[in-house]
Scaffold this motif. Sequence first.
Motif, mmCIF file in Angstrom:
data_model
loop_
_atom_site.group_PDB
_atom_site.id
_atom_site.type_symbol
_atom_site.label_atom_id
_atom_site.label_comp_id
_atom_site.label_asym_id
_atom_site.label_seq_id
_atom_site.Cartn_x
_atom_site.Cartn_y
_atom_site.Cartn_z
ATOM 1 N N ASN A 102 0.863 -1.182 0.000
ATOM 2 C CA ASN A 102 0.000 0.000 0.000
ATOM 3 C C ASN A 102 0.903 1.237 0.000
ATOM 4 O OD1 ASN A 102 0.939 0.217 2.615
ATOM 5 N ND2 ASN A 102 -1.036 -0.221 3.594
ATOM 6 N N ASP A 103 0.375 2.366 0.394
ATOM 7 C CA ASP A 103 1.170 3.596 0.333
ATOM 8 C C ASP A 103 2.326 3.630 1.323
ATOM 9 O OD1 ASP A 103 -0.429 4.514 -1.678
ATOM 10 O OD2 ASP A 103 -1.747 5.682 -0.370
ATOM 11 N N VAL A 104 2.248 2.837 2.401
ATOM 12 C CA VAL A 104 3.291 2.896 3.433
ATOM 13 C C VAL A 104 4.023 1.569 3.629
ATOM 14 C CG1 VAL A 104 2.167 4.766 4.680
ATOM 15 C CG2 VAL A 104 1.588 2.386 5.241
ATOM 16 N N GLN A 105 3.507 0.488 3.075
ATOM 17 C CA GLN A 105 4.123 -0.827 3.262
ATOM 18 C C GLN A 105 4.342 -1.517 1.916
ATOM 19 O OE1 GLN A 105 1.204 -2.575 6.100
ATOM 20 N NE2 GLN A 105 3.006 -3.074 7.325
ATOM 21 N N ASN A 106 5.411 -2.281 1.854
ATOM 22 C CA ASN A 106 5.671 -3.145 0.705
ATOM 23 C C ASN A 106 6.409 -4.371 1.232
ATOM 24 O OD1 ASN A 106 5.950 -4.224 -1.823
ATOM 25 N ND2 ASN A 106 7.550 -2.807 -2.496
ATOM 26 N N ILE A 107 5.646 -5.385 1.652
ATOM 27 C CA ILE A 107 6.242 -6.521 2.346
ATOM 28 C C ILE A 107 6.078 -7.801 1.524
ATOM 29 C CG2 ILE A 107 5.937 -5.530 4.634
ATOM 30 C CD1 ILE A 107 3.450 -7.214 4.966
ATOM 31 N N ARG A 108 7.042 -8.690 1.709
ATOM 32 C CA ARG A 108 7.031 -9.995 1.033
ATOM 33 C C ARG A 108 7.484 -11.062 2.013
ATOM 34 N NH1 ARG A 108 9.090 -6.385 -2.805
ATOM 35 N NH2 ARG A 108 8.037 -6.418 -4.846
ATOM 36 N N TYR A 109 6.745 -12.164 2.044
ATOM 37 C CA TYR A 109 7.137 -13.319 2.845
ATOM 38 C C TYR A 109 7.188 -14.535 1.923
ATOM 39 C CZ TYR A 109 5.652 -10.301 6.724
ATOM 40 O OH TYR A 109 5.501 -9.244 7.592
ATOM 41 N N ARG A 110 8.202 -15.365 2.099
ATOM 42 C CA ARG A 110 8.377 -16.529 1.234
ATOM 43 C C ARG A 110 8.370 -17.825 2.042
ATOM 44 N NH1 ARG A 110 10.240 -14.822 -3.826
ATOM 45 N NH2 ARG A 110 11.008 -12.669 -3.871
ATOM 46 N N ASN A 111 8.026 -18.893 1.365
ATOM 47 C CA ASN A 111 8.098 -20.255 1.923
ATOM 48 C C ASN A 111 7.341 -20.372 3.241
ATOM 49 O OD1 ASN A 111 9.766 -20.987 -0.267
ATOM 50 N ND2 ASN A 111 11.579 -20.228 0.819
ATOM 51 N N ASN A 112 6.060 -20.162 3.178
ATOM 52 C CA ASN A 112 5.176 -20.222 4.338
ATOM 53 C C ASN A 112 4.979 -21.682 4.759
ATOM 54 O OD1 ASN A 112 3.150 -20.021 6.226
ATOM 55 N ND2 ASN A 112 1.745 -18.861 4.922
ATOM 56 N N ARG A 113 5.464 -22.033 5.948
ATOM 57 C CA ARG A 113 5.340 -23.417 6.401
ATOM 58 C C ARG A 113 3.926 -23.773 6.841
ATOM 59 N NH1 ARG A 113 5.501 -23.614 12.053
ATOM 60 N NH2 ARG A 113 6.426 -21.770 13.095
ATOM 61 N N ASP A 114 3.015 -22.805 6.896
ATOM 62 C CA ASP A 114 1.616 -23.110 7.204
ATOM 63 C C ASP A 114 0.887 -23.737 6.018
ATOM 64 O OD1 ASP A 114 2.067 -21.948 9.666
ATOM 65 O OD2 ASP A 114 1.201 -20.013 9.102
ATOM 66 N N LEU A 115 1.435 -23.601 4.816
ATOM 67 C CA LEU A 115 0.788 -24.121 3.616
ATOM 68 C C LEU A 115 1.025 -25.620 3.468
ATOM 69 C CD1 LEU A 115 1.737 -21.313 1.073
ATOM 70 C CD2 LEU A 115 -0.544 -21.752 1.994
ATOM 71 N N GLU A 116 0.008 -26.313 2.957
ATOM 72 C CA GLU A 116 0.168 -27.728 2.635
ATOM 73 C C GLU A 116 1.120 -27.882 1.450
ATOM 74 O OE1 GLU A 116 -0.654 -30.474 3.881
ATOM 75 O OE2 GLU A 116 -2.368 -30.176 5.205
ATOM 76 N N LYS A 117 2.062 -28.787 1.571
ATOM 77 C CA LYS A 117 2.975 -29.048 0.457
ATOM 78 C C LYS A 117 2.303 -29.872 -0.641
ATOM 79 C CE LYS A 117 6.973 -27.162 1.473
ATOM 80 N NZ LYS A 117 7.631 -26.187 0.560
ATOM 81 N N LEU A 118 1.530 -30.873 -0.238
ATOM 82 C CA LEU A 118 0.892 -31.764 -1.206
ATOM 83 C C LEU A 118 -0.576 -31.394 -1.344
ATOM 84 C CD1 LEU A 118 1.242 -34.225 -3.062
ATOM 85 C CD2 LEU A 118 0.522 -35.656 -1.132
ATOM 86 N N ASN A 119 -0.976 -31.041 -2.549
ATOM 87 C CA ASN A 119 -2.365 -30.713 -2.851
ATOM 88 C C ASN A 119 -2.891 -31.689 -3.903
ATOM 89 O OD1 ASN A 119 -2.960 -27.742 -1.611
ATOM 90 N ND2 ASN A 119 -0.821 -27.940 -2.223
ATOM 91 N N TYR A 120 -4.172 -31.980 -3.846
ATOM 92 C CA TYR A 120 -4.738 -32.943 -4.795
ATOM 93 C C TYR A 120 -6.197 -32.587 -5.064
ATOM 94 C CZ TYR A 120 -5.994 -34.923 -0.240
ATOM 95 O OH TYR A 120 -6.439 -35.088 1.047
#
Length: 240
Positions: free
Chosen positions: A175-193
Amino acid sequence: MKLERLFYSLGMFFFGITSLLWAQEEQKPEPEIKVVDSLYREDQFYFTFTYNSANRLKGISQKKFSPGISVGFLRDMPINKARTYAIAVGLGYSLAVYNHNIYQYPSAPGTATAYTYEFISSDTYYQKNKWTQHFIEMPLEFRWRASTLDSHKFWRIYTGFKCSYLVADRYHFQNDVQNIRYRNNRDLEKLNYGCYLTAGWNTWNFYVYYGLNSMFKQATIEGRPLTPQTFNLGLQFYIL
């Protein structure tokens, strides 16, 4: 003598015409012999373009178009003599983007999840808020097609099951004051089907995919489980 010259001239004329016709006959291309492959396979490269949705929880909304693409190869294995039924297995790559209204930030130490998730209020301005995910995908499908020995243009209905392994991901908020990036979120499921269906004519085919598991392992949002499931709708193109 004049008569002999006349016969000689006529003979040379007809000889010249005959030679010309003979030369043209020799220059004619040989007729094309079409070879029919009775053991053909529909091995195909595929390209898919979709609209991605994850609206499986009350409160989630998507503010922009969320695109997805996938490319890969499918190995065709016919199972009947007419080769109108087949099983195919494949390997590919897919990219999924979700523009949504869920804000995430790092959780406090000792928390079960890596990030805390909150809904962004409707009066909050922001330019970007999205997940970007990269997968290796492995489709397995059952195929029916109205194919013939001498034509690659036919109606098809392919239905299948696909496993996708998450190899990289990124969250981006701006937004106008923030520009953030996070990578490799361990909360996400690795295997999807999930299951999918492809139906259409020749190169152009309607495509729909429904994910059977949640994108997150055990994340919560405002006291509720965060369990969005993927739904993709688009077009799939086959290239022999």
